[in-house]
Design a protein around this motif. Sequence first.
Motif, short mmCIF file in Angstrom:
data_model
loop_
_atom_site.label_atom_id
_atom_site.label_comp_id
_atom_site.label_asym_id
_atom_site.label_seq_id
_atom_site.Cartn_x
_atom_site.Cartn_y
_atom_site.Cartn_z
N UNK A 72 5.89 -4.03 13.92
CA UNK A 72 6.05 -4.18 12.47
C UNK A 72 6.62 -2.90 11.88
N UNK A 73 6.15 -1.76 12.38
CA UNK A 73 6.66 -0.48 11.90
C UNK A 73 8.14 -0.30 12.18
N UNK A 74 8.56 -0.75 13.37
CA UNK A 74 9.98 -0.68 13.73
C UNK A 74 10.82 -1.53 12.79
N UNK A 75 10.36 -2.75 12.56
CA UNK A 75 11.08 -3.64 11.64
C UNK A 75 11.08 -3.07 10.23
N UNK A 76 9.94 -2.50 9.84
CA UNK A 76 9.82 -1.89 8.51
C UNK A 76 10.80 -0.74 8.34
N UNK A 77 10.95 0.06 9.40
CA UNK A 77 11.89 1.19 9.34
C UNK A 77 13.32 0.69 9.22
N UNK A 78 13.66 -0.34 9.97
CA UNK A 78 15.03 -0.87 9.94
C UNK A 78 15.33 -1.53 8.59
N UNK A 79 14.32 -2.19 8.01
CA UNK A 79 14.52 -2.91 6.75
C UNK A 79 14.22 -2.05 5.52
N UNK A 80 13.74 -0.80 5.76
CA UNK A 80 13.39 0.10 4.66
C UNK A 80 12.27 -0.46 3.78
N UNK A 81 11.29 -1.10 4.41
CA UNK A 81 10.17 -1.65 3.65
C UNK A 81 9.13 -0.59 3.32
N UNK A 82 8.91 0.32 4.22
CA UNK A 82 7.95 1.39 3.97
C UNK A 82 6.51 0.94 3.97
N UNK A 83 6.00 0.49 5.12
CA UNK A 83 4.60 0.10 5.28
C UNK A 83 3.89 1.26 5.98
N UNK A 84 3.12 2.08 5.26
CA UNK A 84 2.58 3.34 5.80
C UNK A 84 1.89 3.24 7.15
N UNK A 85 0.87 2.37 7.29
CA UNK A 85 0.11 2.30 8.53
C UNK A 85 1.00 1.91 9.70
N UNK A 86 1.83 0.91 9.49
CA UNK A 86 2.74 0.45 10.54
C UNK A 86 3.77 1.52 10.87
N UNK A 87 4.24 2.22 9.87
CA UNK A 87 5.24 3.27 10.09
C UNK A 87 4.66 4.41 10.92
N UNK A 88 3.41 4.79 10.65
CA UNK A 88 2.77 5.85 11.42
C UNK A 88 2.56 5.41 12.87
N UNK A 89 2.18 4.15 13.06
CA UNK A 89 1.98 3.63 14.42
C UNK A 89 3.31 3.65 15.17
#
Length: 380
Positions: free
Chosen positions: A331-348
Amino acid sequence: MKFTYWFLVFVLLHTWIGYLILLSIISRIKIKDFQKKDICPFVTIIVTVHNEEKQIERRIVNLLESGYPEDSIEILVASDGSTDATNNIVESMIQKDSRLKLFTTEGGGKSATQNKAIPLAKGQIIILTDADTIFAKEAIKEIAQNFADERVGCVTGRLIFVEDDNTIAQSQGLYWKYEMLLRRLESKIGIMHTASGAIMAFRKALFRPFECQYGDDCIIPLDVVLQGYLVIHEDDAVAFDTFESSIKGELKARTRMTLRNITCTISKYPLLNPVSFPLISLSIFSHKILRWLTPYIMLVLLLANIMLFNSNQVYQFTLYSQVIFYLLCLVGFISERKKWGIPIASHAFSFMLANIGFFLGVMKAIMGRNITAYKGVTER
């Protein structure tokens, strides 16, 4: 299999949590009392560059305006095969300030250039830095004052990474804060063995030429420790830099740094002897080697957990927890690519990205790969 599983769990917990707790406890018992005094020894600042025409002038101006006594400082720009206007810019600035000097090579890599430039320095204290780094006003002075203590052989400053809205940069910033905390505690105890190449100083007399596949920020501190001197962290010597802000760039940088540093660390194998260097060896294993081996440990841990799944509910819970963590990374990877910015997922995902870099770096080291070409990568 159960023993293997819980042993690996213990190793992971020690590497990422337990070692920090252990340092905190030791730091309350064993403290090195450093003698920092208001001195201004002659320093040579070496900026090793390759095609840095866009920022070399800004970097030199920043160093010249440091406020350090003019008769006690020399700035040596070591240009490694630059083919742009870098050398011309430096030469034009030399005409206006005698503190500035230029040393050029035909290429060969950053480490090779440093090996040639350091013996040319007039200063008894050498400070290494990069073209894209900026020093705070008092950084040079704060570093130099530590060398009043004859036990101190190397000093590294506090590197602050300027973050932007990019999630990768922000997540790696959290990782760096954790790293800085470890270094402060290790320095306080007197077992520090690493430095930041963007702001690192050492006594010229302690310098030993090193192989070109090693990074200065890894090999020089280890050499200093081997000679019986201390490496310390100076929180008041501040430098500013930026993180790599792309997934590809961060992965490449982490892989590169792991490859250079693991081969370098192993080359100084006497420091890994717990009899001769009990705390230093513990620190190197806990802070560096086990961290680099984390992805391999995680992989074996996952396989062991799968094999133990039907043993009891504990292993079922831990396997589900691992699966959830890896899904969170996705989810963090997808969030990074889509620029969603989900903190917990991004840190993981950031943690996983670093470990993929560790995995690739260790694998390349096992395969005998080396890096000698110049790259402007800061050890983190």
